[in-house]
Design an enzyme around this catalytic site. Sequence first.
Site, PDB file in Angstrom:
ATOM      1  N   LEU A 161      -5.613  -5.596   8.206  1.00  7.41           N
ATOM      2  CA  LEU A 161      -5.505  -4.143   9.128  1.00  7.41           C
ATOM      3  C   LEU A 161      -3.858  -3.634   9.022  1.00  7.41           C
ATOM      4  CD1 LEU A 161      -6.163  -2.208  10.981  1.00  7.41           C
ATOM      5  CD2 LEU A 161      -5.098  -4.298  12.724  1.00  7.41           C
ATOM      6  N   SER A 162      -3.959  -1.942   9.045  1.00  8.48           N
ATOM      7  CA  SER A 162      -2.502  -1.693   8.615  1.00  8.48           C
ATOM      8  C   SER A 162      -1.594  -2.257   7.772  1.00  8.48           C
ATOM      9  CB  SER A 162      -2.078  -1.925  10.659  1.00  8.48           C
ATOM     10  OG  SER A 162      -1.079  -0.605  10.217  1.00  8.48           O
ATOM     11  N   ALA A 163      -0.434  -3.064   8.430  1.00 15.61           N
ATOM     12  CA  ALA A 163       0.541  -3.174   6.940  1.00 15.61           C
ATOM     13  C   ALA A 163       0.025  -4.078   6.455  1.00 15.61           C
ATOM     14  CB  ALA A 163       1.295  -4.034   7.671  1.00 15.61           C
ATOM     15  N   ALA A 166      -2.327  -2.342   4.106  1.00 21.27           N
ATOM     16  CA  ALA A 166      -1.488  -1.765   2.596  1.00 21.27           C
ATOM     17  C   ALA A 166      -1.381  -2.758   2.108  1.00 21.27           C
ATOM     18  CB  ALA A 166       0.099  -1.735   3.230  1.00 21.27           C
ATOM     19  N   HIS A 299      -6.096   3.887  15.537  1.00 21.24           N
ATOM     20  CA  HIS A 299      -5.177   3.163  14.518  1.00 21.24           C
ATOM     21  C   HIS A 299      -6.313   1.427  14.837  1.00 21.24           C
ATOM     22  CE1 HIS A 299      -2.967   1.830  11.809  1.00 21.24           C
ATOM     23  NE2 HIS A 299      -2.027   1.028  12.229  1.00 21.24           N
TER      24      HIS A 299
END
Length: 532
Positions: A161-163, A166, A299
């Site tokens: 998730l998220s970072a 990425a 998010h």
Amino acid sequence: MPRSSVHVRLRSRWVRALPRLLTVVALVLGAALTGPAPAHAAVALTRVGTFGSNPGALTMYVYRPASLPVNPPVVVALHGCTQSAQVYADNSGLPQLADRDGFLLVLAETTSSNNLNKCFNWFQSGDNQRGQGEALSIRQMVSDAVSTYGADSRRVYATGLSAGGAMTAVMLATYPDVFSAGAVVAGLPYNCTKDNSPYVCMNPGVDLGPGDWAQRVRDAYPSYTGPWPRTAIWYGDQDTTVAPVDAGELRDQWTALHGLSQTPTRTTTIGPDSTRHDEYLAADGTVAVEVDRVPGIGHGTPVDPGTGPEQCGSTGAPYFLGSICSSHWIAAFFGLDGSGTGTGSLPAPTGLTATGATDTSISLSWNAVSGATGYVVRRDGTPVGTPDGTSYTDTGLRAGTSHTYAVAARDSGGTAGAGSGAITATTTGGTAACWTGSNYSHVQAGRATTSGGYAYAKGSSQNLGLYNTFVTHTLREAPTGYYTIADGGCPWTGPHLRPGEVTTPGGGRTGQRRCPAAPRAGRVSRRPDRDP
């Protein structure tokens, strides 16, 4: 002043500003994910003390199901900023799927010593390149899982998730020889920060051509000549932390690597909230890339608490958002769900037939199998239903789309036998959509891109004018993912709309209106010269 001197001064300013900028990025992502710990019982994780040189100074945890099969697959899970391996295990639903589907779950965890808000450093060159930093630490975790638990090195997957999303993209790019597939949740394209600040990459996002994005992945491992990992991309269409446009750029990156068009092969809806499910098929019929747009959420990781076969996860911590069990569908994308794979002893059903179709559904029937206690129906390779009888209606489909179906019988233990022969069926009708909003809202929703202060319709590249909240346009989407200006209105309003009235996909009267699609059955159409 000489040009070289200007460049030197600008570079110097950027170097001085970089630490402050990275702190801002950490704070933004951190603020999005901060919250109290979940109240329910914690999942039991095992901490692994030593798993290699660990240059990224990460911590490794493992969740091992009680009934782990021989040579199990491995799923690596990467948490978001301010989260931990424990929080991600407790709320994502992955451990219960590991129990159900028989895979080893590895959870990597970073620390505040690495990053102020415990974000994986997806934006730093020391951590997002092959053979160094956090990327190498995660790769070493996989090696340890294979050697310690006898895991199958050919079936290694990543999600986050998220970072962490990425960082999942980082792992797929830097170690395509290790990861067979990955699922990026609210993440970003690999190496966007090569020449952009992390903050700009997150929102409003960076628009590059598919070939340019793909080259950044190829540059991560220049000598690699093998197959690229399959990639699933999940995002909430109301996300303001990592803009939805990033999902489109991720799609561009990975479809280009697979040599595919940026127009989906087929589009359906899945889950209780009608998540839009775009699939991009390789020549052999496998889904190389999929994009899942979850409506009405911001998010976070989509979850659907409950005990149903397609439910999982908990909303016991912030940014685990009640909507659809993304982990269930991610496991299916990885091929880990196990249903309908022919592992049982029951024979394949015969006589599979499409008995009817509407704009949004396809009905099926087949012959009974002796000894079967139920059946599993697979649409396009993914399980969509487990009826007790010999008929099933698949709903929530898009008009004018074709799907391939197969069915398998389940024994008393729930194990599916051999799959039937596949058939293809097509829904009736065919519609496209019109969206009215500001240029800002179009860019945020992924219907347009921005460059030089202007907005451009995705696909057609028509100039929409200044990128702001004041300039408003209606965009027509046809085919899926290709947008053109339709300020004169949709050319058809159908019996369910009054002229000039707009509707959202969920029935509200604010953002979208239905328009005729490209031709119905029996008519031939040509795609636009340029794909989105």
